[in-house]
Design a protein around this motif. Structure first.
Motif, PDB file in Angstrom:
ATOM      1  N   THR A  59       0.862  -1.184   0.000  1.00 55.62           N
ATOM      2  CA  THR A  59       0.000   0.000   0.000  1.00 55.62           C
ATOM      3  C   THR A  59       0.890   1.221   0.000  1.00 55.62           C
ATOM      4  OG1 THR A  59      -1.696  -1.167   1.231  1.00 55.62           O
ATOM      5  CG2 THR A  59      -1.785   1.209   1.328  1.00 55.62           C
ATOM      6  N   PRO A  60       0.578   2.208  -0.825  1.00 59.26           N
ATOM      7  CA  PRO A  60       1.382   3.423  -0.792  1.00 59.26           C
ATOM      8  C   PRO A  60       1.456   3.977   0.628  1.00 59.26           C
ATOM      9  CG  PRO A  60      -0.252   3.540  -2.516  1.00 59.26           C
ATOM     10  CD  PRO A  60      -0.556   2.315  -1.731  1.00 59.26           C
ATOM     11  N   ALA A  61       2.668   4.191   1.064  1.00 54.02           N
ATOM     12  CA  ALA A  61       2.834   4.792   2.391  1.00 54.02           C
ATOM     13  C   ALA A  61       2.671   6.300   2.256  1.00 54.02           C
ATOM     14  CB  ALA A  61       4.217   4.450   2.928  1.00 54.02           C
ATOM     15  N   PRO A  62       2.173   6.934   3.292  1.00 58.73           N
ATOM     16  CA  PRO A  62       2.055   8.403   3.192  1.00 58.73           C
ATOM     17  C   PRO A  62       3.444   9.025   3.135  1.00 58.73           C
ATOM     18  CG  PRO A  62       1.616   7.675   5.437  1.00 58.73           C
ATOM     19  CD  PRO A  62       1.781   6.441   4.616  1.00 58.73           C
ATOM     20  N   SER A  63       3.587  10.044   2.324  1.00 58.30           N
ATOM     21  CA  SER A  63       4.897  10.698   2.225  1.00 58.30           C
ATOM     22  C   SER A  63       5.224  11.407   3.533  1.00 58.30           C
ATOM     23  CB  SER A  63       4.883  11.699   1.078  1.00 58.30           C
ATOM     24  OG  SER A  63       3.977  12.730   1.380  1.00 58.30           O
ATOM     25  N   ARG A  64       6.500  11.664   3.741  1.00 58.92           N
ATOM     26  CA  ARG A  64       6.908  12.388   4.957  1.00 58.92           C
ATOM     27  C   ARG A  64       6.263  13.761   5.006  1.00 58.92           C
ATOM     28  NH1 ARG A  64      13.356  11.157   5.169  1.00 58.92           N
ATOM     29  NH2 ARG A  64      13.179   8.980   5.752  1.00 58.92           N
ATOM     30  N   GLU A  65       6.149  14.361   3.817  1.00 56.10           N
ATOM     31  CA  GLU A  65       5.547  15.710   3.747  1.00 56.10           C
ATOM     32  C   GLU A  65       4.087  15.648   4.203  1.00 56.10           C
ATOM     33  OE1 GLU A  65       7.145  14.270   1.131  1.00 56.10           O
ATOM     34  OE2 GLU A  65       9.011  15.420   1.293  1.00 56.10           O
TER      35      GLU A  65
END
Lengths: 194, 147
Positions: free
Chosen positions: B35-41
């Motif tokens: 699953t796409p992980a949320p970006s740090r931003e």
């Protein structure tokens, strides 16, 4: 994360401690994002719902007092928001599977955010893993909402089926039957023998 | 009957446990799920939004807290004043009572002094009256002797 650590974080978060609030978000963001992404099938919706989940958690922290595990409460909020989002999208007539659009149309953006563990694998493993993951994603999209919800909750949260059943307000037998059916259907869709 | 019910419940629990074990085992199927992980931003943005929201709410609560504290202070002051006035009134009563006592004592003293003075006078008057009676008796006797 240990419950005592979570309790301490929550105690500080209740006093609007910025450090505690940030740690709460950073700790749970990946799993909350994963859950709402899988339940809505949209990165944009997942971003919006993840933020909304944490805002609601912080706004109602005062109500969370010895009501059981924090994760059950957090994931219930996330799952409810995702369910409402999907219902509202259906009411507006958006019937297309956003899962496919995200994985095909926005493959670049999605791949750029793959977990680090997958990035560490070699190219062949990535290709094989990527193919399996694609088939699995497609199969998941074929499940009905209730079936997908229960196995995604089990996958992303660290809750037991008993806790998930409580969270969804259904008997344990119903939750297990739903999960069993969902997994059998997934196997069938992926062409795997039992 | 109870035994049969207990056995049925035991069977049901055992069968639920078996289903749970099977389902848990089958969850391995999802191991390949990425699953796409949320970006740090994104995570940083959400954290900032949460902190900002908590601060806003704390700031919104602050005037109410100040009002509540102000109200509590006013109530405290009123109660303190009322207690103080009560104490002052009680003090006044106590003070009046002391003055009254003093006044009664003074009246007593005065009465005693008056009584003493009066009785001395009366005694003297009585003595004077006796003298006067004696003088009249003597005069009457002299007239009787003269006649």
């Amino acid at each position: 994360m240990e419950e005592s650590v979570v309790d301490e974080l929550l105690r500080r978060a209740r006093r609007s401690d910025p450090g505690a609030l940030s740690v709460l978000v950073e700790t749970y963001a990946p799993r909350v994002f994963g859950l709402v992404y899988r339940l809505t099938g949209s990165s944009d919706a997942a971003e919006e719902l993840m933020q909304e989940t944490f805002l609601r958690v912080v706004r109602t922290l005062a109500d969370y007092e010895d009501r059981g595990r924090f994760e059950a409460w957090l994931f219930r909020i996330a799952a409810n928001l995702a369910r409402d989002h999907v219902r509202s999208r259906r009411r507006r007539g958006v019937m297309a599977s956003l899962d496919r659009r995200d994985e095909d149309g926005r493959a670049g953006a999605a791949l750029a955010r793959q977990p680090a563990a997958r990035d560490a694998a070699g190219p062949l493993e990535n290709m094989i893993g990527g193919e399996a993951a694609s088939r699995l994603s497609a199969a998941l999209a074929e499940l009905n909402d209730a079936e997908r919800e229960i196995i995604m909750l089990r996958h992303f949260s660290e809750l037991s089926f008993r806790e998930i059943a409580g969270l969804l307000g259904v008997p344990l037998g119903t939750a297990l039957a739903r999960a069993h059916r969902a997994l059998a259907r997934l196997r069938e869709l992926m062409g795997q023998p039992e | 009957m109870n035994g049969a019910r207990r056995n049925a419940r035991f069977d049901m629990n055992a069968s639920l446990k078996n289903v749970e074990l099977t389902v848990e085992r089958d969850m391995v199927l999802l191991r390949a799920l990425t699953t796409p992980a949320p970006s740090r931003e994104l995570v940083a943005r959400v954290a900032a939004a949460v902190v900002a929201d908590a601060r806003r709410r704390a700031a919104r609560r602050a005037p109410w807290r100040q009002i509540a504290l102000g109200a509590a202070a006013v109530i405290g002051l009123v109660l303190a004043l009322r207690g103080g006035v009560g104490r002052v009134a009680a003090g006044a009563v106590e003070s009046d009572s002391a003055a009254f006592d003093a006044w009664v004592a003074a009246v007593d003293d005065s009465n005693r002094a008056l009584d003493e003075a009066t009785w001395v006078g009366a005694d003297r008057a009585t003595d004077g009256g006796i003298e006067f009676d004696r003088a009249l008796d003597g005069l009457e006797r002299s007239f009787r002797i003269g006649t």
